[in-house]
Design a protein around this motif. Structure first.
Motif, PDB file in Angstrom:
ATOM      1  N   GLN A 134     -45.890 -63.997  -5.018  1.00 26.52           N
ATOM      2  CA  GLN A 134     -44.756 -63.118  -5.209  1.00 26.52           C
ATOM      3  C   GLN A 134     -43.965 -63.835  -6.229  1.00 26.52           C
ATOM      4  O   GLN A 134     -43.303 -63.210  -7.143  1.00 26.52           O
ATOM      5  CB  GLN A 134     -43.931 -62.960  -3.947  1.00 26.52           C
ATOM      6  N   SER A 135     -43.552 -65.052  -6.084  1.00 19.62           N
ATOM      7  CA  SER A 135     -42.742 -65.744  -7.198  1.00 19.62           C
ATOM      8  C   SER A 135     -43.087 -66.131  -8.413  1.00 19.62           C
ATOM      9  O   SER A 135     -42.666 -65.877  -9.240  1.00 19.62           O
ATOM     10  CB  SER A 135     -42.208 -67.057  -6.470  1.00 19.62           C
ATOM     11  N   ALA A 136     -44.685 -66.290  -8.415  1.00 15.68           N
ATOM     12  CA  ALA A 136     -45.140 -66.609  -9.719  1.00 15.68           C
ATOM     13  C   ALA A 136     -45.172 -65.457 -10.503  1.00 15.68           C
ATOM     14  O   ALA A 136     -44.934 -65.336 -11.656  1.00 15.68           O
ATOM     15  CB  ALA A 136     -46.614 -67.197  -9.429  1.00 15.68           C
ATOM     16  N   ALA A 137     -45.495 -63.990  -9.753  1.00 14.06           N
ATOM     17  CA  ALA A 137     -45.641 -62.920 -10.269  1.00 14.06           C
ATOM     18  C   ALA A 137     -44.234 -62.361 -10.886  1.00 14.06           C
ATOM     19  O   ALA A 137     -44.000 -62.398 -12.136  1.00 14.06           O
ATOM     20  CB  ALA A 137     -46.071 -61.727  -9.430  1.00 14.06           C
ATOM     21  N   ALA A 138     -43.134 -62.850 -10.181  1.00 18.44           N
ATOM     22  CA  ALA A 138     -41.796 -62.444 -10.619  1.00 18.44           C
ATOM     23  C   ALA A 138     -41.286 -63.365 -11.794  1.00 18.44           C
ATOM     24  O   ALA A 138     -40.818 -62.842 -12.787  1.00 18.44           O
ATOM     25  CB  ALA A 138     -40.840 -62.942  -9.620  1.00 18.44           C
ATOM     26  N   TYR A 139     -41.939 -64.585 -11.757  1.00 19.75           N
ATOM     27  CA  TYR A 139     -41.568 -65.496 -13.105  1.00 19.75           C
ATOM     28  C   TYR A 139     -42.154 -65.012 -14.313  1.00 19.75           C
ATOM     29  O   TYR A 139     -41.399 -64.871 -15.390  1.00 19.75           O
ATOM     30  CB  TYR A 139     -41.996 -66.813 -12.798  1.00 19.75           C
ATOM     31  N   ASN A 186     -25.394 -67.327   1.279  1.00 24.45           N
ATOM     32  CA  ASN A 186     -25.921 -66.373  -0.220  1.00 24.45           C
ATOM     33  C   ASN A 186     -25.034 -66.658  -1.317  1.00 24.45           C
ATOM     34  O   ASN A 186     -25.347 -66.958  -2.246  1.00 24.45           O
ATOM     35  CB  ASN A 186     -25.872 -65.022   0.311  1.00 24.45           C
ATOM     36  N   ARG A 187     -23.722 -67.056  -0.931  1.00 23.09           N
ATOM     37  CA  ARG A 187     -22.807 -67.354  -2.073  1.00 23.09           C
ATOM     38  C   ARG A 187     -23.122 -68.669  -2.483  1.00 23.09           C
ATOM     39  O   ARG A 187     -22.890 -68.880  -3.828  1.00 23.09           O
ATOM     40  CB  ARG A 187     -21.167 -67.330  -1.501  1.00 23.09           C
ATOM     41  N   ALA A 188     -23.246 -69.641  -1.721  1.00 26.91           N
ATOM     42  CA  ALA A 188     -23.755 -71.100  -2.229  1.00 26.91           C
ATOM     43  C   ALA A 188     -24.901 -70.723  -3.013  1.00 26.91           C
ATOM     44  O   ALA A 188     -25.305 -71.630  -4.014  1.00 26.91           O
ATOM     45  CB  ALA A 188     -23.924 -72.028  -1.027  1.00 26.91           C
ATOM     46  N   PHE A 189     -25.883 -70.231  -2.523  1.00 29.71           N
ATOM     47  CA  PHE A 189     -27.280 -70.088  -3.219  1.00 29.71           C
ATOM     48  C   PHE A 189     -27.139 -69.436  -4.645  1.00 29.71           C
ATOM     49  O   PHE A 189     -27.847 -69.948  -5.717  1.00 29.71           O
ATOM     50  CB  PHE A 189     -28.136 -69.098  -2.464  1.00 29.71           C
ATOM     51  N   ALA A 190     -26.231 -68.246  -4.594  1.00 24.20           N
ATOM     52  CA  ALA A 190     -25.896 -67.906  -5.770  1.00 24.20           C
ATOM     53  C   ALA A 190     -25.342 -68.797  -7.091  1.00 24.20           C
ATOM     54  O   ALA A 190     -25.583 -68.965  -8.281  1.00 24.20           O
ATOM     55  CB  ALA A 190     -25.112 -66.526  -6.053  1.00 24.20           C
ATOM     56  N   ALA A 191     -24.173 -69.372  -6.460  1.00 20.15           N
ATOM     57  CA  ALA A 191     -23.644 -70.487  -7.284  1.00 20.15           C
ATOM     58  C   ALA A 191     -24.289 -71.661  -7.822  1.00 20.15           C
ATOM     59  O   ALA A 191     -24.160 -71.946  -8.509  1.00 20.15           O
ATOM     60  CB  ALA A 191     -22.203 -71.007  -6.608  1.00 20.15           C
ATOM     61  N   ARG A 192     -25.528 -71.880  -6.806  1.00 21.28           N
ATOM     62  CA  ARG A 192     -26.125 -72.964  -7.269  1.00 21.28           C
ATOM     63  C   ARG A 192     -27.055 -72.631  -8.534  1.00 21.28           C
ATOM     64  O   ARG A 192     -27.291 -73.325  -9.440  1.00 21.28           O
ATOM     65  CB  ARG A 192     -27.352 -73.550  -6.149  1.00 21.28           C
ATOM     66  N   PHE A 193     -27.615 -71.539  -8.525  1.00 20.99           N
ATOM     67  CA  PHE A 193     -28.469 -71.243  -9.622  1.00 20.99           C
ATOM     68  C   PHE A 193     -27.838 -70.793 -10.780  1.00 20.99           C
ATOM     69  O   PHE A 193     -28.244 -70.744 -11.940  1.00 20.99           O
ATOM     70  CB  PHE A 193     -29.433 -69.967  -9.153  1.00 20.99           C
ATOM     71  N   GLN A 218     -39.000 -70.411   2.684  1.00 18.43           N
ATOM     72  CA  GLN A 218     -37.917 -71.331   3.681  1.00 18.43           C
ATOM     73  C   GLN A 218     -38.816 -71.343   5.046  1.00 18.43           C
ATOM     74  O   GLN A 218     -38.767 -72.210   5.757  1.00 18.43           O
ATOM     75  CB  GLN A 218     -36.498 -70.873   3.717  1.00 18.43           C
ATOM     76  N   LYS A 219     -39.225 -70.543   5.505  1.00 14.04           N
ATOM     77  CA  LYS A 219     -39.952 -70.221   6.778  1.00 14.04           C
ATOM     78  C   LYS A 219     -41.143 -71.118   6.730  1.00 14.04           C
ATOM     79  O   LYS A 219     -41.633 -71.815   7.669  1.00 14.04           O
ATOM     80  CB  LYS A 219     -40.287 -69.038   7.205  1.00 14.04           C
ATOM     81  N   SER A 220     -41.806 -71.240   5.750  1.00  6.63           N
ATOM     82  CA  SER A 220     -43.235 -72.069   5.733  1.00  6.63           C
ATOM     83  C   SER A 220     -42.769 -73.504   5.154  1.00  6.63           C
ATOM     84  O   SER A 220     -43.861 -74.196   5.381  1.00  6.63           O
ATOM     85  CB  SER A 220     -43.960 -71.480   4.726  1.00  6.63           C
ATOM     86  N   GLY A 221     -41.733 -73.791   4.643  1.00  6.62           N
ATOM     87  CA  GLY A 221     -41.547 -75.246   4.235  1.00  6.62           C
ATOM     88  C   GLY A 221     -41.839 -75.675   2.825  1.00  6.62           C
ATOM     89  O   GLY A 221     -41.894 -76.795   2.492  1.00  6.62           O
ATOM     90  N   THR A 222     -42.444 -74.558   2.057  1.00  2.75           N
ATOM     91  CA  THR A 222     -42.979 -74.620   0.596  1.00  2.75           C
ATOM     92  C   THR A 222     -41.714 -74.486  -0.183  1.00  2.75           C
ATOM     93  O   THR A 222     -40.669 -73.905   0.021  1.00  2.75           O
ATOM     94  CB  THR A 222     -44.041 -73.954   0.442  1.00  2.75           C
ATOM     95  N   ASN A 223     -41.803 -74.817  -1.388  1.00  2.00           N
ATOM     96  CA  ASN A 223     -40.613 -75.007  -2.386  1.00  2.00           C
ATOM     97  C   ASN A 223     -41.284 -74.316  -3.610  1.00  2.00           C
ATOM     98  O   ASN A 223     -40.547 -74.507  -4.802  1.00  2.00           O
ATOM     99  CB  ASN A 223     -40.009 -76.214  -2.538  1.00  2.00           C
ATOM    100  N   ALA A 257     -38.945 -64.263  -2.211  1.00  2.00           N
ATOM    101  CA  ALA A 257     -39.998 -65.206  -2.143  1.00  2.00           C
ATOM    102  C   ALA A 257     -39.277 -66.565  -1.624  1.00  2.00           C
ATOM    103  O   ALA A 257     -40.041 -67.091  -0.825  1.00  2.00           O
ATOM    104  CB  ALA A 257     -40.725 -65.428  -3.509  1.00  2.00           C
ATOM    105  N   ILE A 258     -38.046 -66.812  -2.050  1.00  2.00           N
ATOM    106  CA  ILE A 258     -37.490 -68.287  -1.577  1.00  2.00           C
ATOM    107  C   ILE A 258     -37.443 -68.247  -0.245  1.00  2.00           C
ATOM    108  O   ILE A 258     -37.501 -68.912   0.468  1.00  2.00           O
ATOM    109  CB  ILE A 258     -36.340 -68.434  -2.341  1.00  2.00           C
ATOM    110  N   ARG A 259     -36.605 -67.034   0.233  1.00  2.00           N
ATOM    111  CA  ARG A 259     -36.272 -66.778   1.722  1.00  2.00           C
ATOM    112  C   ARG A 259     -37.606 -66.920   2.562  1.00  2.00           C
ATOM    113  O   ARG A 259     -37.535 -67.520   3.699  1.00  2.00           O
ATOM    114  CB  ARG A 259     -35.573 -65.473   1.929  1.00  2.00           C
ATOM    115  N   ALA A 260     -38.701 -66.224   1.863  1.00  2.00           N
ATOM    116  CA  ALA A 260     -39.921 -66.282   2.801  1.00  2.00           C
ATOM    117  C   ALA A 260     -40.527 -67.622   2.879  1.00  2.00           C
ATOM    118  O   ALA A 260     -40.886 -68.055   3.982  1.00  2.00           O
ATOM    119  CB  ALA A 260     -40.942 -65.186   1.956  1.00  2.00           C
TER     120      ALA A 260
END
Length: 602
Positions: free
Chosen positions: A487-492, A552-559, A516-521, A511-514
């Motif tokens: 999903q993330s590769a396709a979005a990119y 969510n606000r912190a996530f947005a500011a980070r990116f 986070q549950k599996s521990g990958t990045n 995809a990032i939220r999904a």
């Protein structure tokens, strides 16, 4: 600045400057001006030529003593008190506002480095180093103190902390997250001192000290080549964690920007998959490790290793010699002579090693032979070595083009990138990758086209950056994939190929939220690449910046911070978040504002 801060600042300045003026007057204000005065009671003796004072009876041996400047020590002491009071006003306000830990000057922490408390003062110093808040002279002093302390103290926890301190200083300059901050490379100031200090800890009895020393060396990357023999010695450790860290360190050592030559056995030292070396490997690694940081001692051992009957020793020797002796023509020739080795790992390492050598006839013969090799991995290594040389290998264009049509699924991604790097048409390369995504079974089998290779193909398409509506139509259904990696590769790829950036950015966030549950990045790193490219949707992140959930606000500011100047339109909203109730949001908003303003000014 709030009005109360102005009051503190002006008050401290007036008191401190007043004390300085008073002290200077008391020290130099009462000059003799040519008058003869008694240096004890300061009686005016201009009317007499005698050397004995008629007032107090003090006799002077030298005539010059009558012309001394009078020092009023009590008034000087008062001036010092006023100066200290002014400084205390400044410092007291800092302590009142920030607490004494944050208000203490960095140089004080450096001076008491071995004695700092791990949970408070040492952590504060680490934070300042991480954020690049030291001056250059403070960095130099800190590096000197760290290296000196590593050779004197015995406390395992403090040794680990100081090792990691050196790593953070070295790592800071390589980071692009805070380009406006002050950084310094340890390797440019005292490379040998730092590396020798870390290598000495390899023999420490505490396992955590050894592990931290190896992890710290990883941050020195190519500049840590002199430590290679000592790290090889750690591959003989009985502890799998030490072998794993040593293998990881060897994987990351290499010339910056030339990530073609990898330690040949790195997959055997991954966490959870750590192999145990054979007896012959233990003997070889042990002999090399005994050389420590003496590269001249290790080179003959590696040259001898080229003739070993053990393929792992031959491959490791090729790799080490390529890094340590890349400028030695004899060593380069000895390495290239192994291109016909019967072991794939050795041939692959030899081909990768040619990326460091001049493009002479022997190297060309090696690359030509490798492109016809029966091993997919050897052919891929040849393509990477050719692509790294860029346009100088333009004469390989037709052969690489042919591989776009006939290569296996495994090598097609590498062939496509190499084709573009040596001067080929990016649209032709993108078309071949798109054909693979549409009809994976049309390609020679090679390696099964799993989701892993599908995501790699999408990543390669995205890096090519060719705007293609047709490609976007093929990729768009993959945005709904249940696999967050796909999903993330396709979005990119979708956004980089000209698709709707808002849709792609929203998919990436899901995809990032999904993940986070599996521990990958994987999705996280792709979001960073998307932000840096300027293709990320700022509007989507501005919506998140107004969300009720602080995370969510912190996530947005980070990116938005990662996007830099591309997110200049978000500056007003980010400034509003500087007063957010959540400290994490404030932290990333500050970072975003600083980065955007810095890049816009630049």
């Amino acid at each position: 600045m709030p009005w109360i801060d102005w009051i503190w600042w002006i008050s401290g300045s007036l008191v401190g400057l007043g004390g300085l003026a008073w002290g200077l007057w008391a020290m130099f204000g009462d000059d003799s001006r040519g008058r003869r005065r008694c240096p004890r009671c300061w009686y005016d003796m201009s009317a007499t030529s005698h050397r004995r004072c008629s007032e107090c009876g003090h006799e002077v041996r030298r005539e010059s003593a009558f012309f001394r400047t009078r020092r009023r020590w009590r008034r000087i002491a008062l001036g010092l008190v006023l100066i200290l009071t002014g400084l205390a006003t400044f410092f007291g306000h800092e302590v009142h506002d920030k607490g004494w830990v944050r208000a203490t000057p960095t140089v004080v922490y450096i001076a008491f480095l071995p004695h700092l408390d791990s949970q408070t003062t040492f952590k504060e110093l680490l934070d300042r180093v991480t954020e690049g808040r030291l001056d250059q002279w403070e960095y130099r002093l800190l590096v000197h103190r760290c290296i000196g302390a590593l050779g004197r103290i015995d406390d395992p926890q403090r040794l680990s902390e100081l090792s990691w301190m050196l790593a953070l200083i070295e790592m800071g300059d390589r980071s692009q997250n805070r380009p406006w901050a002050s950084w310094m490379l340890v390797s440019e100031k005292d490379r040998e001192g730092a590396i020798n200090a870390l290598v000495q800890l390899f023999d420490h009895e505490d396992i955590n000290v050894r592990l931290t020393a190896i992890r710290s060396l990883v941050q020195f990357r190519g500049t840590a080549k002199i430590a290679l023999p000592a790290v090889f010695g750690q591959l003989t450790s009985d502890d799998a964690r030490v072998r794993s860290e040593a293998g990881r360190m060897l994987m990351f050592v290499g010339p910056s920007g030339k990530r073609v030559l990898f330690f040949p056995m790195h997959l055997g030292f991954l966490p959870g998959k750590v192999i145990s070396p054979s007896p012959s490997e233990v003997s070889f690694y042990g002999e090399v490790g005994a050389c420590g940081t003496d590269v001249r001692c290790a080179l003959p051992l590696f040259l001898e290793g080229l003739r070993s009957s053990n393929p792992n020793i031959r491959a490791a020797s090729v790799w080490a010699l390529a890094l340590l002796g890349e400028s030695n023509d004899d060593i380069c020739a000895r390495i290239v002579d192994l291109r016909d080795d019967n072991e794939e790992s050795v041939r692959r390492t030899v081909v990768s090693a040619t990326s460091l050598f001049p493009l002479d006839e022997k190297v060309r013969v090696t690359l030509d032979q490798a492109m016809k090799d029966s091993s997919v991995n050897v052919r891929s290594s040849a393509l990477r070595a050719i692509g790294l040389r860029g346009i100088t290998c333009h004469d390989y264009l037709d052969r690489v083009h042919a591989m776009l049509d006939n290569s296996e699924r495994h090598t097609l991604n590498v062939a496509a990138e190499t084709f573009v790097l040596i001067g080929g048409d990016s649209e032709t390369a993108a078309a071949a990758l798109l054909d693979l995504l549409r009809n994976p079974r049309s390609r020679p089998y090679g390696i099964r086209f799993t989701n892993l290779y599908r995501s790699r193909t999408l990543d390669t398409l995205g890096r090519l950056g060719v705007e293609s509506p047709t490609a976007c139509q093929v990729i768009e259904p993959m945005l709904e994939s249940p696999d967050p990696d796909i999903q993330s590769a396709a979005a990119y790829a979708f956004v980089m190929l000209g698709g709707d950036s808002a849709a792609g950015t929203r998919t990436m966030i899901d995809a990032i939220r999904a993940e986070q549950k599996s521990g990958t990045n994987h999705a996280f790193s792709r979001m960073f690449r998307l932000a840096r490219s300027g293709r990320m949707s700022t509007d989507v992140l501005l919506e998140m910046l107004r969300a009720e959930v602080a995370a969510n606000r912190a996530f947005a500011a980070r990116f938005l911070a990662e996007a830099g100047k591309h997110a200049a339109s978000a500056l007003p909203a980010l400034r509003d978040r500087l007063t957010d109730s959540d400290p994490n949001v404030v932290r990333w908003a500050e970072e975003a504002v600083q980065r955007i303003e810095y890049e816009v000014d630049e």
